[in-house]
Design a protein around this motif. Sequence first.
Motif, PDB file in Angstrom:
ATOM      1  N   ASN A 247      -5.949   7.401  45.327  1.00  0.00           N
ATOM      2  CA  ASN A 247      -5.041   6.986  44.257  1.00  0.00           C
ATOM      3  C   ASN A 247      -5.146   5.495  43.964  1.00  0.00           C
ATOM      4  N   ALA A 248      -6.256   4.890  44.351  1.00  0.00           N
ATOM      5  CA  ALA A 248      -6.405   3.446  44.161  1.00  0.00           C
ATOM      6  C   ALA A 248      -6.444   3.067  42.685  1.00  0.00           C
ATOM      7  N   SER A 249      -7.054   3.902  41.859  1.00  0.00           N
ATOM      8  CA  SER A 249      -7.151   3.578  40.432  1.00  0.00           C
ATOM      9  C   SER A 249      -5.776   3.572  39.769  1.00  0.00           C
ATOM     10  N   LEU A 250      -4.922   4.537  40.119  1.00  0.00           N
ATOM     11  CA  LEU A 250      -3.572   4.563  39.568  1.00  0.00           C
ATOM     12  C   LEU A 250      -2.750   3.378  40.066  1.00  0.00           C
ATOM     13  N   TYR A 251      -2.947   3.026  41.314  1.00  0.00           N
ATOM     14  CA  TYR A 251      -2.221   1.888  41.879  1.00  0.00           C
ATOM     15  C   TYR A 251      -2.600   0.598  41.173  1.00  0.00           C
ATOM     16  N   GLU A 252      -3.886   0.383  40.952  1.00  0.00           N
ATOM     17  CA  GLU A 252      -4.343  -0.844  40.314  1.00  0.00           C
ATOM     18  C   GLU A 252      -3.938  -0.885  38.843  1.00  0.00           C
ATOM     19  N   ALA A 253      -3.907   0.269  38.173  1.00  0.00           N
ATOM     20  CA  ALA A 253      -3.496   0.301  36.772  1.00  0.00           C
ATOM     21  C   ALA A 253      -2.000   0.006  36.630  1.00  0.00           C
ATOM     22  N   PHE A 254      -1.205   0.352  37.632  1.00  0.00           N
ATOM     23  CA  PHE A 254       0.237   0.144  37.573  1.00  0.00           C
ATOM     24  C   PHE A 254       0.609  -1.289  37.913  1.00  0.00           C
TER      25      PHE A 254
ATOM     26  N   GLN B 150      -1.062  -9.681  39.494  1.00  0.00           N
ATOM     27  CA  GLN B 150      -0.820  -9.217  40.862  1.00  0.00           C
ATOM     28  C   GLN B 150      -2.155  -8.826  41.487  1.00  0.00           C
ATOM     29  N   VAL B 151      -2.613  -9.598  42.463  1.00  0.00           N
ATOM     30  CA  VAL B 151      -3.954  -9.395  43.021  1.00  0.00           C
ATOM     31  C   VAL B 151      -3.936  -8.696  44.372  1.00  0.00           C
ATOM     32  N   GLY B 152      -2.814  -8.664  45.063  1.00  0.00           N
ATOM     33  CA  GLY B 152      -2.777  -8.072  46.398  1.00  0.00           C
ATOM     34  C   GLY B 152      -3.013  -6.579  46.384  1.00  0.00           C
ATOM     35  N   GLY B 153      -3.951  -6.113  47.195  1.00  0.00           N
ATOM     36  CA  GLY B 153      -4.212  -4.686  47.316  1.00  0.00           C
ATOM     37  C   GLY B 153      -5.254  -4.141  46.372  1.00  0.00           C
ATOM     38  N   ARG B 154      -5.831  -4.965  45.514  1.00  0.00           N
ATOM     39  CA  ARG B 154      -6.868  -4.480  44.610  1.00  0.00           C
ATOM     40  C   ARG B 154      -8.196  -4.354  45.356  1.00  0.00           C
ATOM     41  N   ARG B 155      -8.980  -3.373  44.961  1.00  0.00           N
ATOM     42  CA  ARG B 155     -10.286  -3.170  45.579  1.00  0.00           C
ATOM     43  C   ARG B 155     -11.264  -4.262  45.137  1.00  0.00           C
ATOM     44  N   LYS B 156     -12.006  -4.763  46.115  1.00  0.00           N
ATOM     45  CA  LYS B 156     -13.050  -5.760  45.890  1.00  0.00           C
ATOM     46  C   LYS B 156     -12.519  -7.029  45.228  1.00  0.00           C
ATOM     47  N   VAL B 157     -11.258  -7.318  45.454  1.00  0.00           N
ATOM     48  CA  VAL B 157     -10.639  -8.531  44.921  1.00  0.00           C
ATOM     49  C   VAL B 157     -10.076  -9.319  46.095  1.00  0.00           C
ATOM     50  N   PRO B 158     -10.601 -10.503  46.390  1.00  0.00           N
ATOM     51  CA  PRO B 158     -10.083 -11.285  47.519  1.00  0.00           C
ATOM     52  C   PRO B 158      -8.703 -11.843  47.208  1.00  0.00           C
ATOM     53  N   VAL B 159      -7.896 -12.001  48.244  1.00  0.00           N
ATOM     54  CA  VAL B 159      -6.544 -12.522  48.048  1.00  0.00           C
ATOM     55  C   VAL B 159      -6.580 -13.988  47.625  1.00  0.00           C
ATOM     56  N   GLN B 160      -7.709 -14.696  47.868  1.00  0.00           N
ATOM     57  CA  GLN B 160      -7.809 -16.096  47.466  1.00  0.00           C
ATOM     58  C   GLN B 160      -7.908 -16.249  45.953  1.00  0.00           C
TER      59      GLN B 160
ATOM     60  N   LEU C  88      18.144   2.735  42.205  1.00  0.00           N
ATOM     61  CA  LEU C  88      17.748   3.978  42.855  1.00  0.00           C
ATOM     62  C   LEU C  88      17.866   5.178  41.921  1.00  0.00           C
ATOM     63  N   CYS C  89      18.702   5.070  40.883  1.00  0.00           N
ATOM     64  CA  CYS C  89      18.825   6.172  39.918  1.00  0.00           C
ATOM     65  C   CYS C  89      17.651   6.222  38.950  1.00  0.00           C
ATOM     66  N   GLN C  90      16.904   5.139  38.847  1.00  0.00           N
ATOM     67  CA  GLN C  90      15.748   5.125  37.964  1.00  0.00           C
ATOM     68  C   GLN C  90      14.585   5.883  38.596  1.00  0.00           C
ATOM     69  N   GLN C  91      13.552   6.123  37.782  1.00  0.00           N
ATOM     70  CA  GLN C  91      12.358   6.788  38.299  1.00  0.00           C
ATOM     71  C   GLN C  91      11.703   5.927  39.371  1.00  0.00           C
ATOM     72  N   SER C  92      11.180   6.584  40.391  1.00  0.00           N
ATOM     73  CA  SER C  92      10.498   5.854  41.454  1.00  0.00           C
ATOM     74  C   SER C  92       9.211   5.226  40.916  1.00  0.00           C
ATOM     75  N   ALA C  93       8.717   4.234  41.648  1.00  0.00           N
ATOM     76  CA  ALA C  93       7.498   3.557  41.219  1.00  0.00           C
ATOM     77  C   ALA C  93       6.303   4.504  41.217  1.00  0.00           C
ATOM     78  N   LEU C  94       6.233   5.417  42.183  1.00  0.00           N
ATOM     79  CA  LEU C  94       5.126   6.369  42.224  1.00  0.00           C
ATOM     80  C   LEU C  94       5.152   7.286  41.003  1.00  0.00           C
TER      81      LEU C  94
END
Length: 351
Positions: free
Chosen positions: A189-196, A201-211, A281-287
């Motif tokens: 689900n990495a593609s959906l995570y990165e699109a969201f 926001q760079v943390g957690g992206r594939r092949k993207v350094p945190v620097q 919490l009543c709103q839709q979850s992030a997932l």
Amino acid sequence: SSDLSDIIRKLRSFTGPTNPKKIKKKTLPLVKNEAGEVCAYPAEALGVWINYFMQMEGGRRITHEELRKQWILELGRFARPDLQISIHELPTLTDLEISYRRVPGGRAQGPDNVPGELCKYQAAPLALASFAHLAKLVCHGQEFLGHKGGQLTPAYKGKGMISCCSSYRSLLVSSNIGKVLHRTLRQANASLYEAFMQGQQVGGRRKVPVQLALHEVRAFLRLARRSGHSAGILFLDLTEAFYRILRELSLGGEPKDETVAHVMARLQMPHTALHDIHQLLCQQSALMQAGLSDTARNYTAAVHSGTHFWLQGQGDVAKTCMGTRPGDSFADVVFGYTWSLVMRKLQNYMV
């Protein structure tokens, strides 16, 4: 034949690091309690460590028998009697084997005593043997209890008093096989995570350094200087940010009242903020907002249920209910989804 990184890692124990800032300093085995007094007995010091990390993740101490009973109840909650999923939602055997090959060697072994070298160099047979576990986790959210926790070790941050628990961070030594299964699910689900994620926001992206975030800020300042515009940077020190997140904001569901009260007490929030938390919490979850399927949301929530840790010498375990899983492939998923919601709201407000 060995990789160059393996050779350098072996020699580092003799030569030491070349960077003076990375030279590890041995700390004394003492710790102060809440009253500021040095613990006189090892059992007292162990209790201080357990309470510190347990309060950080909103946990409570339970016996192994009670943990197993709660795990069995949670298995029934995530099991799906009517199973209808697409074959594309199930990661392939090749995906699982690739995750095994990425396990680094020379690290501490988890509770199952499976070394990282075995996962790395025997990836094909291990992937074939554990693919049924992956399929069961994807289809029904059934995960082995041993993959939900591990032994926690305090690690000195390099600053602050060595006798204070706040000067340490937690290192969770968990099962390598469990982390491989989690990595495989996250990559699916990495593609959906990165699109969201928010644009900057760079943390957690594939092949993207945190620097990259640092370079983006510097580029922005250089552009502002050439254009003659005023510019400033606001730094936020999010202390224990990974552990202050309500998992339900990302995963869905309703947290217990004790968990909400614990968050408000930890963040020193006023009583008026309770209404705002319930509105969130009543709103839709992030997932759900990210477009993950029912199957993906089910096994992601299952992975984050029943999480626990123990320290060396502890007879019971501490079951946690807040924050992310330190040292795991899902470590920044819960925080990343929730932080994306915050950044989007901030961006809309600034616009």
